[in-house]
Each structure stands twice: as C-alpha cells, then as structure tokens.
Scaffold this motif. Structure first.
Motif, mmCIF file in Angstrom:
data_model
loop_
_atom_site.group_PDB
_atom_site.id
_atom_site.type_symbol
_atom_site.label_atom_id
_atom_site.label_comp_id
_atom_site.label_asym_id
_atom_site.label_seq_id
_atom_site.Cartn_x
_atom_site.Cartn_y
_atom_site.Cartn_z
ATOM 1 N N MET A 139 -9.914 -25.500 -3.546
ATOM 2 C CA MET A 139 -8.804 -25.720 -4.479
ATOM 3 C C MET A 139 -7.556 -26.080 -3.655
ATOM 4 N N PRO A 140 -7.280 -27.371 -3.488
ATOM 5 C CA PRO A 140 -6.095 -27.759 -2.727
ATOM 6 C C PRO A 140 -4.830 -27.189 -3.377
ATOM 7 N N LEU A 141 -4.034 -26.462 -2.618
ATOM 8 C CA LEU A 141 -2.838 -25.833 -3.193
ATOM 9 C C LEU A 141 -1.544 -26.486 -2.711
ATOM 10 N N GLN A 142 -1.600 -27.138 -1.585
ATOM 11 C CA GLN A 142 -0.517 -27.983 -1.022
ATOM 12 C C GLN A 142 0.690 -27.216 -0.495
ATOM 13 N N HIS A 143 1.063 -26.086 -1.127
ATOM 14 C CA HIS A 143 2.160 -25.299 -0.527
ATOM 15 C C HIS A 143 2.165 -23.878 -1.073
ATOM 16 N N GLY A 144 2.947 -23.016 -0.417
ATOM 17 C CA GLY A 144 3.027 -21.625 -0.843
ATOM 18 C C GLY A 144 4.445 -21.218 -1.199
ATOM 19 N N SER A 145 5.320 -22.209 -1.401
ATOM 20 C CA SER A 145 6.694 -21.915 -1.806
ATOM 21 C C SER A 145 6.927 -22.561 -3.163
ATOM 22 N N ASN A 146 7.422 -21.776 -4.118
ATOM 23 C CA ASN A 146 7.651 -22.322 -5.459
ATOM 24 C C ASN A 146 8.628 -23.490 -5.452
ATOM 25 N N ALA A 147 9.638 -23.409 -4.582
ATOM 26 C CA ALA A 147 10.636 -24.487 -4.556
ATOM 27 C C ALA A 147 9.983 -25.791 -4.104
ATOM 28 N N VAL A 148 9.141 -25.703 -3.079
ATOM 29 C CA VAL A 148 8.474 -26.927 -2.599
ATOM 30 C C VAL A 148 7.494 -27.424 -3.658
ATOM 31 N N LEU A 149 6.751 -26.497 -4.264
ATOM 32 C CA LEU A 149 5.789 -26.896 -5.297
ATOM 33 C C LEU A 149 6.494 -27.605 -6.448
ATOM 34 N N ARG A 150 7.716 -27.140 -6.770
ATOM 35 C CA ARG A 150 8.477 -27.814 -7.837
ATOM 36 C C ARG A 150 8.798 -29.258 -7.440
ATOM 37 N N ARG A 151 9.236 -29.430 -6.176
ATOM 38 C CA ARG A 151 9.553 -30.794 -5.732
ATOM 39 C C ARG A 151 8.291 -31.664 -5.668
ATOM 40 N N MET A 152 7.171 -31.019 -5.417
ATOM 41 C CA MET A 152 5.895 -31.758 -5.402
ATOM 42 C C MET A 152 5.362 -32.020 -6.817
ATOM 43 N N LYS A 153 5.997 -31.381 -7.809
ATOM 44 C CA LYS A 153 5.486 -31.391 -9.195
ATOM 45 C C LYS A 153 4.058 -30.855 -9.243
ATOM 46 N N ARG A 154 3.885 -29.722 -8.603
ATOM 47 C CA ARG A 154 2.581 -29.046 -8.604
ATOM 48 C C ARG A 154 2.715 -27.719 -9.352
ATOM 49 N N PRO A 155 1.588 -27.136 -9.783
ATOM 50 C CA PRO A 155 1.648 -25.846 -10.480
ATOM 51 C C PRO A 155 2.299 -24.758 -9.620
ATOM 52 N N SER A 156 2.935 -23.826 -10.298
ATOM 53 C CA SER A 156 3.652 -22.753 -9.606
ATOM 54 C C SER A 156 2.681 -21.736 -9.007
ATOM 55 N N LEU A 157 3.233 -20.838 -8.206
ATOM 56 C CA LEU A 157 2.400 -19.780 -7.624
ATOM 57 C C LEU A 157 1.833 -18.854 -8.701
ATOM 58 N N ARG A 158 2.573 -18.684 -9.803
ATOM 59 C CA ARG A 158 2.057 -17.816 -10.869
ATOM 60 C C ARG A 158 0.775 -18.409 -11.464
ATOM 61 N N VAL A 159 0.819 -19.708 -11.690
ATOM 62 C CA VAL A 159 -0.359 -20.387 -12.243
ATOM 63 C C VAL A 159 -1.512 -20.354 -11.229
ATOM 64 N N THR A 160 -1.175 -20.578 -9.983
ATOM 65 C CA THR A 160 -2.181 -20.532 -8.917
ATOM 66 C C THR A 160 -2.847 -19.165 -8.875
ATOM 67 N N ARG A 161 -1.967 -18.134 -9.030
ATOM 68 C CA ARG A 161 -2.497 -16.757 -8.971
ATOM 69 C C ARG A 161 -3.524 -16.507 -10.066
ATOM 70 N N GLU A 162 -3.252 -17.046 -11.250
ATOM 71 C CA GLU A 162 -4.201 -16.841 -12.360
ATOM 72 C C GLU A 162 -5.572 -17.420 -12.007
ATOM 73 N N SER A 163 -5.550 -18.603 -11.379
ATOM 74 C CA SER A 163 -6.832 -19.228 -11.008
ATOM 75 C C SER A 163 -7.522 -18.427 -9.911
ATOM 76 N N LEU A 164 -6.748 -17.994 -8.920
ATOM 77 C CA LEU A 164 -7.360 -17.218 -7.825
ATOM 78 C C LEU A 164 -7.945 -15.917 -8.375
ATOM 79 N N ASP A 165 -7.210 -15.282 -9.287
ATOM 80 C CA ASP A 165 -7.703 -14.022 -9.869
ATOM 81 C C ASP A 165 -8.990 -14.254 -10.664
#
Ligand code: SF4
Length: 435
Positions: free
Chosen positions: A247-273
């Motif tokens: 599951m490519p995640l691309q970054h671990g900082s919400n601010a960077v993920l926002r600039r990348m227009k990628r899902p947030s860490l909260r959403v990522t966490r749901e998938s990992l869980d």
C-alpha cells in the motif's frame, strides 16, 4: 537508469547477479538486453583461475571498445575483489570497480532513482525459472495526486473484464505459474468504473476459485482508505491469497499528504487497522517520496516517526522529481537534491533496521519457499543453495529466501527459517523435493 549486466563464471556468480539485480531493481533501475540500449554496462567477473580472469578482461575490453562516451562501465565481483588494479591497468577507462557482494554499494553509487509511478507490464507466459506472473487488473487512475503524471498519460482508471482476467489467470496457471501478482495503478479501485462496490474483493473470490492450484495470489498497489474491512476479510478467508499487502503511502506527515492530495493519516490508519485486525500475520510493504516540495525538516522527522511507529516489513523510497504537467512541479520551495539524497539515506537506514527486525521475528518458523533460480549456487560454507521467496517477499521489489539444497525452479519447498539478513531469509528445507 538502464543497465546491461554480463555475468561470468560459476553458478554462485549467477546467484550473486540475481542479488545485484534485485538491489538495482529496488532503485527502479531497468535491465536491458543489449549494451547499446544501456546507460550503464556492468560486468560481474570471475577470477579464480587464469582462464576465467582472461575471459573477464576480454569481455570488459570489448564492452569498453564499443561503448558510447555517455555510457558508464562498472566492473564488479570476484576479479575486482582480488585484482582491481589489474582490471584498471588493462582497461583504464573503467568508471568504477566493486568487490564481491557489494550489491547495495553499487546500487547506492548509482543514486536513488526517481519514482516513475508506473506498474510492471503484465508479463508474457512465465518462463522457466520465473514461476511468477503479473496480472494487470486495470490501468489508468482517477486519483488527484499532485506529483503524478500517470492520469495525464494513461487517462482515468479502466478495469479489465473479470472474464478476461480469469482466462488469463488460467492460462498462467496452465503454464506453471505458482504466483500471480495483481497490479494496477490503484488496485483497490477495481470495478469502480463499472459501478461495482468491493469489486476487488469480488475479483479475488473469483480468481481463488478459478485457479485453486496457484497457491499465491498477491495484491500490490492498494490505495489507503480503499482497503475496506470487506477486502481485508476476503483476503484472510481465501487460502490462496497471501497475507501480504503493498500500500504506497507516500508520506507520514499530514501537511505533506495534503499538498500531495493524498489521504490523511487518519484514513491510512483505518486501512492499516482493517488489514492487521483481519490478518495479524500480514506483511506490509509501502513506498514513500522524500523531498516533496516544501518538505521541512520537521515534516521529514514526522515521516521517520511514522515509519518507526508502523514497523513496515518492506519500505521502498524515491526522491521527488518534478514531472512536467503536474501541479507539484510548479510548487515553490523545491527541496535541493543534496537534501533529498541525505533524507533518502536516513529513511532507508531506518527502514532497513526495521526490515531486519521483522525478518528476525520469523526465524524458527516453517514457511513455504517458492524456488526461483534456475541454477544452484553455493553458500559461504560450500553447501548448495537455491534462491526463492517466501510469501513475505514480492518478486523484484522485496527480499529473497536462500534455501539450502538443490531444487528445481518453480518448486514449492516447506522450509524452516534459520537466519535473517536485513532483507533476505536463510532457510533449511524440511522435505527432499526432487531436483
Ligand atoms: S494513485 Fe496517485 S500516484 Fe498512484 S497512479 Fe494514481 S495519481 Fe498516480
């Protein structure tokens, strides 16, 4: 970078070359069949007897004589281990020499390659010695990632028909494939263009049914947030879907993920869980981009902390490179190359330690090894070994299993894991399968 590799000498050198190619592929360097298509010419030499040394030098001379000025020539392996000066004296224009087993150093000398965000092409029928095949389930992508050029090139996501995929899977199975690796730009979007919900879970069910003799179905390129409980539970329920997820995640900082227009860490966490709850033994692979525009020291530290916290089994990383026509290419605050490279090194060092620790957790366990090498090699103690993988490792991007004994490629051997290297596992067979 495109490389052309020539391997000389004994069977062990062939195995060494596989290891080298693995390190190169992990850096997204691409193998080409002919020297003329390569940016880098690599010779893995042999030097144990004079005849082998002469043959190695002859090959290096020939490649040197015919290469273009823009092509680099690296000489590596046994001969350069024991007589690098002789090689340099014979062919002074060689760009670099490396001793035996310095595969990661060679890959590091080439530098981190840039992410291309593309997926492997579906391969032709599995060749002898390659018991895995890619099954491309869709192409194109509807996601808005600001660094990625794929939607511009390939258009929106379009799924292949389930009927065609099942037919292709049966064809691979009939040709002897033991593993089908499902790939797509975003595998979790499968079926969405036809209005299906949980299309990927439905496809996995159908595939598991269609090719019960293929023991490993492996899922790559999942999109965070789209790995639902239904998908995770389907993976767990089907005996021939391996508990492995890329599951490519691309970054671990919400601010960077926002600039990348990628899902947030909260959403990522749901998938990992969801995945870890359904499959406590799951092996997780991910990839990150370092040096995305505006990535501050603090944001990079957030990425390191995220990696430390999540303990991924396998991490791939790329330094950001601007792709023309993408929003990120024109963002201000581009990160200097030297900073990207330094951060890449720090991330990979951390990830390597974690991979090693994760590998250590399976020492003592019984696992199946899918033998891949066509030629037997030799361990340092002189025992014959073959090269394969357990379910923990995807082809080309993860580690290997080095299995004592002589087994034919394509064989699945029950084995005990007896040792762990940073990326590879050492295994002893529990059965005497026919060679
Ligand atoms: S999910 Fe993002 S990175 Fe992956 S192909 Fe689609 S747009 Fe590109």
């Amino acid at each position: 970078m495109r490389y052309h590799l020539v391997t000389l000498g004994c069977a062990k050198n062939t195995v060494d070359s596989m290891r080298l190619e693995q390190a190169l592929r992990a850096g997204r360097h691409i193998s080409v069949d002919t020297p003329v298509d390569a940016d880098l010419l690599l010779v893995n030499t042999c030097g144990f007897i004079d005849a082998a040394k002469d043959e190695s030098l002859a090959v290096v001379r020939e490649l040197d004589a015919e290469r273009r000025p823009d092509q680099q020539l690296y000489v590596v392996g046994c001969l350069t281990q024991i007589a690098a000066d002789d090689v340099r004296a014979a062919v002074p224009r060689v760009n670099a020499t490396f001793g035996a087993e310095q595969w990661d150093a060679i890959a590091a000398a080439l530098g981190p390659a840039s992410e291309t965000y593309d997926i492997p092409d579906a391969t032709a029928l599995p060749q002898f010695g390659q018991p895995s095949a890619y099954l491309k389930i869709s192409d194109g992508c509807d996601r808005p990632c600001t660094f990625c050029v794929i939607p511009g090139i390939k258009g929106g996501m379009h799924s292949d028909s389930t009927r065609r995929l099942l037919a292709e899977a049966r064809m691979f199975a009939a040709a002897g494939a033991k593993e089908l690796v499902l790939v797509a730009q975003d595998s979790t979007a499968y079926g969405e263009d036809r209005g299906e919900r949980d299309g990927l879970a439905t496809l996995l069910d159908a595939l598991a049914d269609a090719v019960p003799d293929v023991p490993w179905l492996r899922l790559m390129y999942a999109y965070p947030g789209r790995v639902t409980r239904t998908l995770a539970e389907t993976m767990e329920r089907l005996p021939n879907v391996v508990p492995y997820l890329d599951m490519p995640l691309q970054h671990g900082s919400n601010a960077v993920l926002r600039r990348m227009k990628r899902p947030s860490l909260r959403v990522t966490r749901e998938s990992l869980d969801a995945v870890r709850t359904a499959m406590p033994d799951v092996v997780l692979r991910t990839t990150f981009i370092v040096g995305f525009p505006g990535e501050s020291d603090a944001e990079f530290e957030e990425l390191l902390a995220f990696v430390e916290r999540e303990q991924f089994d396998h991490v791939g990383a790329f330094t950001y490179s601007p792709q023309a026509g993408t929003p990120a290419a024109t963002m201000g605050d581009q990160v200097p190359e030297a900073v990207k490279t330094e951060r890449y090194g720090r991330l990979m060092e951390l990830a390597q330690g974690i991979s090693h620790a994760r590998n250590r957790t399976v020492v003592g366990r019984e696992l199946d090894v899918l033998v891949e090498s066509t030629e037997p090699g030799q361990s340092q103690s002189g025992d014959p070994i073959v090269v394969g993988r357990t379910y923990r490792d995807a082809p080309e991007v993860d580690g290997l299993a080095l299995l004592k004994g002589t087994f034919a490629a394509g064989t699945i051997v029950r084995a005990r894991v007896v040792g762990a290297l940073p990326y590879d596992l050492l295994c002893d067979p529990l059965t005497d399968a026919p060679a």
